[in-house]
Design a protein around this motif. Structure first.
Motif, PDB file in Angstrom:
ATOM      1  N   PHE A  14      -5.302   1.559   3.248  1.00 33.37           N
ATOM      2  CA  PHE A  14      -4.829   1.897   1.911  1.00 33.37           C
ATOM      3  C   PHE A  14      -5.983   1.898   0.903  1.00 33.37           C
ATOM      4  CE2 PHE A  14      -1.117  -0.016   4.041  1.00 33.37           C
ATOM      5  CZ  PHE A  14      -0.184   0.993   3.850  1.00 33.37           C
ATOM      6  N   SER A  15      -7.185   2.139   1.342  1.00 31.73           N
ATOM      7  CA  SER A  15      -8.374   2.059   0.491  1.00 31.73           C
ATOM      8  C   SER A  15      -8.356   3.086  -0.630  1.00 31.73           C
ATOM      9  CB  SER A  15      -9.639   2.259   1.326  1.00 31.73           C
ATOM     10  OG  SER A  15      -9.780   1.194   2.227  1.00 31.73           O
ATOM     11  N   GLU A  16      -8.776   2.598  -1.809  1.00 30.53           N
ATOM     12  CA  GLU A  16      -8.985   3.420  -3.007  1.00 30.53           C
ATOM     13  C   GLU A  16      -7.749   4.178  -3.465  1.00 30.53           C
ATOM     14  OE1 GLU A  16     -12.567   5.730  -2.688  1.00 30.53           O
ATOM     15  OE2 GLU A  16     -13.647   4.061  -1.765  1.00 30.53           O
ATOM     16  N   LEU A  17      -6.563   3.646  -3.147  1.00 28.41           N
ATOM     17  CA  LEU A  17      -5.320   4.276  -3.605  1.00 28.41           C
ATOM     18  C   LEU A  17      -4.796   3.575  -4.845  1.00 28.41           C
ATOM     19  CD1 LEU A  17      -3.467   4.771  -0.202  1.00 28.41           C
ATOM     20  CD2 LEU A  17      -4.748   6.470  -1.512  1.00 28.41           C
ATOM     21  N   LYS A  18      -4.032   4.287  -5.634  1.00 26.10           N
ATOM     22  CA  LYS A  18      -3.335   3.718  -6.782  1.00 26.10           C
ATOM     23  C   LYS A  18      -1.907   3.460  -6.345  1.00 26.10           C
ATOM     24  CE  LYS A  18      -6.300   6.028 -10.065  1.00 26.10           C
ATOM     25  NZ  LYS A  18      -6.430   7.049 -11.106  1.00 26.10           N
ATOM     26  N   MET A  19      -1.580   2.178  -6.154  1.00 29.65           N
ATOM     27  CA  MET A  19      -0.279   1.799  -5.611  1.00 29.65           C
ATOM     28  C   MET A  19       0.452   0.849  -6.552  1.00 29.65           C
ATOM     29  SD  MET A  19      -1.264   1.468  -1.576  1.00 29.65           S
ATOM     30  CE  MET A  19       0.389   1.874  -1.001  1.00 29.65           C
ATOM     31  N   LYS A  20       0.389   1.131  -7.822  1.00 25.74           N
ATOM     32  CA  LYS A  20       1.040   0.297  -8.826  1.00 25.74           C
ATOM     33  C   LYS A  20       2.541   0.214  -8.542  1.00 25.74           C
ATOM     34  CE  LYS A  20       1.662  -0.258 -13.780  1.00 25.74           C
ATOM     35  NZ  LYS A  20       1.350   0.237 -15.114  1.00 25.74           N
ATOM     36  N   LYS A  21       3.055  -1.003  -8.568  1.00 21.40           N
ATOM     37  CA  LYS A  21       4.473  -1.318  -8.374  1.00 21.40           C
ATOM     38  C   LYS A  21       5.009  -0.948  -6.992  1.00 21.40           C
ATOM     39  CE  LYS A  21       5.658  -1.203 -13.247  1.00 21.40           C
ATOM     40  NZ  LYS A  21       6.563  -0.684 -14.269  1.00 21.40           N
ATOM     41  N   THR A  22       4.140  -0.785  -6.011  1.00 22.28           N
ATOM     42  CA  THR A  22       4.585  -0.502  -4.656  1.00 22.28           C
ATOM     43  C   THR A  22       5.204  -1.752  -4.042  1.00 22.28           C
ATOM     44  OG1 THR A  22       2.891   1.174  -4.355  1.00 22.28           O
ATOM     45  CG2 THR A  22       3.828   0.238  -2.358  1.00 22.28           C
ATOM     46  N   SER A  23       6.289  -1.568  -3.319  1.00 23.31           N
ATOM     47  CA  SER A  23       6.958  -2.695  -2.683  1.00 23.31           C
ATOM     48  C   SER A  23       6.680  -2.705  -1.183  1.00 23.31           C
ATOM     49  CB  SER A  23       8.467  -2.631  -2.915  1.00 23.31           C
ATOM     50  OG  SER A  23       9.101  -3.695  -2.232  1.00 23.31           O
ATOM     51  N   PHE A  24       6.252  -3.883  -0.704  1.00 25.02           N
ATOM     52  CA  PHE A  24       6.078  -4.147   0.720  1.00 25.02           C
ATOM     53  C   PHE A  24       7.015  -5.298   1.109  1.00 25.02           C
ATOM     54  CE2 PHE A  24       2.047  -2.380  -0.724  1.00 25.02           C
ATOM     55  CZ  PHE A  24       1.732  -1.470   0.274  1.00 25.02           C
ATOM     56  N   ARG A  25       8.043  -5.504   0.333  1.00 31.28           N
ATOM     57  CA  ARG A  25       8.958  -6.638   0.471  1.00 31.28           C
ATOM     58  C   ARG A  25       9.536  -6.710   1.890  1.00 31.28           C
ATOM     59  NH1 ARG A  25      12.195 -10.008  -2.774  1.00 31.28           N
ATOM     60  NH2 ARG A  25      11.098  -9.271  -4.620  1.00 31.28           N
ATOM     61  N   LYS A  26       9.441  -7.908   2.475  1.00 29.42           N
ATOM     62  CA  LYS A  26       9.980  -8.223   3.802  1.00 29.42           C
ATOM     63  C   LYS A  26       9.399  -7.345   4.911  1.00 29.42           C
ATOM     64  CE  LYS A  26      14.268 -10.174   2.056  1.00 29.42           C
ATOM     65  NZ  LYS A  26      15.729 -10.155   2.124  1.00 29.42           N
ATOM     66  N   ASN A  35      -8.913  -1.762   0.254  1.00 25.15           N
ATOM     67  CA  ASN A  35     -10.243  -1.858  -0.349  1.00 25.15           C
ATOM     68  C   ASN A  35     -10.241  -1.048  -1.646  1.00 25.15           C
ATOM     69  OD1 ASN A  35     -13.117  -2.480  -0.410  1.00 25.15           O
ATOM     70  ND2 ASN A  35     -13.405  -0.301  -0.045  1.00 25.15           N
ATOM     71  N   GLU A  36     -10.587  -1.733  -2.751  1.00 26.94           N
ATOM     72  CA  GLU A  36     -10.610  -1.067  -4.063  1.00 26.94           C
ATOM     73  C   GLU A  36      -9.250  -0.448  -4.389  1.00 26.94           C
ATOM     74  OE1 GLU A  36     -13.367  -0.878  -6.143  1.00 26.94           O
ATOM     75  OE2 GLU A  36     -14.712  -1.921  -4.770  1.00 26.94           O
ATOM     76  N   THR A  37      -8.186  -1.063  -3.919  1.00 25.82           N
ATOM     77  CA  THR A  37      -6.832  -0.541  -4.119  1.00 25.82           C
ATOM     78  C   THR A  37      -6.232  -1.112  -5.394  1.00 25.82           C
ATOM     79  OG1 THR A  37      -6.615  -0.511  -1.718  1.00 25.82           O
ATOM     80  CG2 THR A  37      -4.602  -0.219  -2.977  1.00 25.82           C
ATOM     81  N   GLN A  38      -5.585  -0.273  -6.168  1.00 23.80           N
ATOM     82  CA  GLN A  38      -4.908  -0.698  -7.391  1.00 23.80           C
ATOM     83  C   GLN A  38      -3.497  -1.139  -7.017  1.00 23.80           C
ATOM     84  OE1 GLN A  38      -6.559  -0.812 -10.398  1.00 23.80           O
ATOM     85  NE2 GLN A  38      -8.291  -0.237  -9.116  1.00 23.80           N
TER      86      GLN A  38
END
Length: 75
Positions: A14-26, A35-38
């Motif tokens: 997931f390097s250098e991606l903008k993943m604001k408010k992404t859910s990985f819940r459970k 790496n360098e991920t937002q």
């Protein structure tokens, strides 16, 4: 934002991606790389982060409540 709730993710980069408010819940993230991920306000609640690496990520307000197998170096 993308949602990965109750998913199995293995060896994902997931390097250098903008993943604001992404859910990985459970979810189970094994051997994933951020790496360098937002990840502002990302949700890792109750996720299993075995062998997952966070390097120079923005984890502002990220939720790790109940998450397993992770460590954070504040530097």
């Amino acid at each position: 934002s993308v949602q990965f709730e109750k998913c199995v993710l293995m060896a994902c980069n997931f390097s250098e991606l903008k993943m604001k408010k992404t859910s990985f819940r459970k979810s189970k993230l094994k051997g994933c790389y951020f790496n360098e991920t937002q990840l502002v306000e990302a949700d890792f609640a109750e996720a299993d982060l075995e062998e997952t690496l966070f390097h120079h990520c923005d984890l502002t307000k990220a939720n790790f409540r109940g998450a397993l197998n992770y460590s954070i170096n504040p530097q």
